[in-house]
Motif scaffolding. Sequence first.
Motif, PDB file in Angstrom:
ATOM      1  N   HIS A 171     -51.483  71.423  36.178  1.00 15.90           N
ATOM      2  CA  HIS A 171     -52.441  72.464  35.837  1.00 15.90           C
ATOM      3  C   HIS A 171     -52.282  73.692  36.740  1.00 15.90           C
ATOM      4  N   ALA A 194     -60.648  69.929  30.834  1.00 14.17           N
ATOM      5  CA  ALA A 194     -61.117  68.833  31.694  1.00 14.17           C
ATOM      6  C   ALA A 194     -61.333  67.553  30.878  1.00 14.17           C
ATOM      7  N   GLN A 198     -56.975  69.889  23.803  1.00 11.91           N
ATOM      8  CA  GLN A 198     -57.684  70.689  24.791  1.00 11.91           C
ATOM      9  C   GLN A 198     -58.685  71.638  24.134  1.00 11.91           C
ATOM     10  N   SER A 210     -61.067  76.022  26.357  1.00 11.00           N
ATOM     11  CA  SER A 210     -61.998  76.300  27.446  1.00 11.00           C
ATOM     12  C   SER A 210     -61.711  75.392  28.632  1.00 11.00           C
ATOM     13  N   ILE A 211     -62.269  75.750  29.786  1.00 16.66           N
ATOM     14  CA  ILE A 211     -62.089  74.924  30.988  1.00 16.66           C
ATOM     15  C   ILE A 211     -62.668  73.532  30.753  1.00 16.66           C
ATOM     16  N   GLU A 212     -63.807  73.489  30.072  1.00 21.02           N
ATOM     17  CA  GLU A 212     -64.431  72.192  29.780  1.00 21.02           C
ATOM     18  C   GLU A 212     -63.538  71.353  28.877  1.00 21.02           C
TER      19      GLU A 212
END
Length: 369
Positions: free
Chosen positions: A313, A35, A249, A30-32
């Motif tokens: 990214h 990050a 990730q 996921s994007i979270e």
Amino acid sequence: MADSATEIPSIIEESVKETIKNVTDKPPASIEGVAIAYLSLVVMAILPIFFGSFRSVKYLKEQKESGQAHETMSNKDALMFPLIASCALFGLYVFFQFFSKEYINLLLTGYFFFLGVLALSHLLSPVISLIMPASVPNVPYHIHFTRGERDGRSDIVNYKFTSYDVICLIISLCLGGWYLFKKHWIANNLFGIAFAINGVELLHLNNVVTGCILLCGLFLYDIFWVFGTNVMVTVAKSFEAPIKLVFPQDLLVNGFNASNFAMLGLGDIVVPGIFIALLLRFDKSLKRGSEFYFRATFCAYILGLLATILVMHVFKHAQPALLYLVPACLGTPLALALLRGDINALFNYEDQPAIPEAAAGDSKAKKSE
């Protein structure tokens, strides 16, 4: 008929997703999760530089007080380092092409297990000394083996340690066993951080000129091996040893058993780190009560690392981190020193001033007498 028409696109979409999963063999992130992974890498990168730099100041002070001359990198060493590193990197690449990586990694695992235990023990020593209660005595020990008698006697083993050092060794061996048998990413990072802190503390650049030569050489090295060939990426993915920091990730999806890792090589931490540590020692030599050049370059390093991650990214391609870190770490202190009028002091500073040959000869003659 209409149902069949709507089912076909969904079937194709599922097929494409399955194909992508089979090709990449990586769980979705996921994007979270991405990050968190990159933020964690940044934190794990800056902590060894920060603590290693201050430990290097203490180490140098202890060496000077004991009268021992510490080893430093010369200009010639700095020039040769990228060439030696290139030969080692390409050698590993060739080995991975012709031999089974399982056997190579088995050999390397044993080697880095031994080094990792020593590095972790050295790192834990001051921590254990602080947290151990006063009821637990710190008993000194001395192992001394000699050869010969009287004037012809020479040391074979002369090692001093304490009971706290034994505790550090036991803890390090337990963590090393965890890494040896499980290869867990947390154990890998503990060893990697220990290597990085010890590297920044113990590997010293004597002056800024040597640092500039080393960083510029590795700047070209990193660009060539990442953009010019697939050697760096292949070795990094095949090399199962704590020479890189990793963070999953897909942590939010798969927890501690996650397997889709973002990574950062220890060279991208240690090489800029030893230059930043040199700047901290330079700040201390100015005796102004500030750490201006260290803090400014430390912040520049963080920005350079963030720029590396951003570009990686956006373009979905491995990036040579030194492409961004070297200009940040060299340009910042040189520009600030020029503006503040410290440029001559910066280039004249040496941790260990060179001894003139005549003086060195006199000192050797006195010792022989």
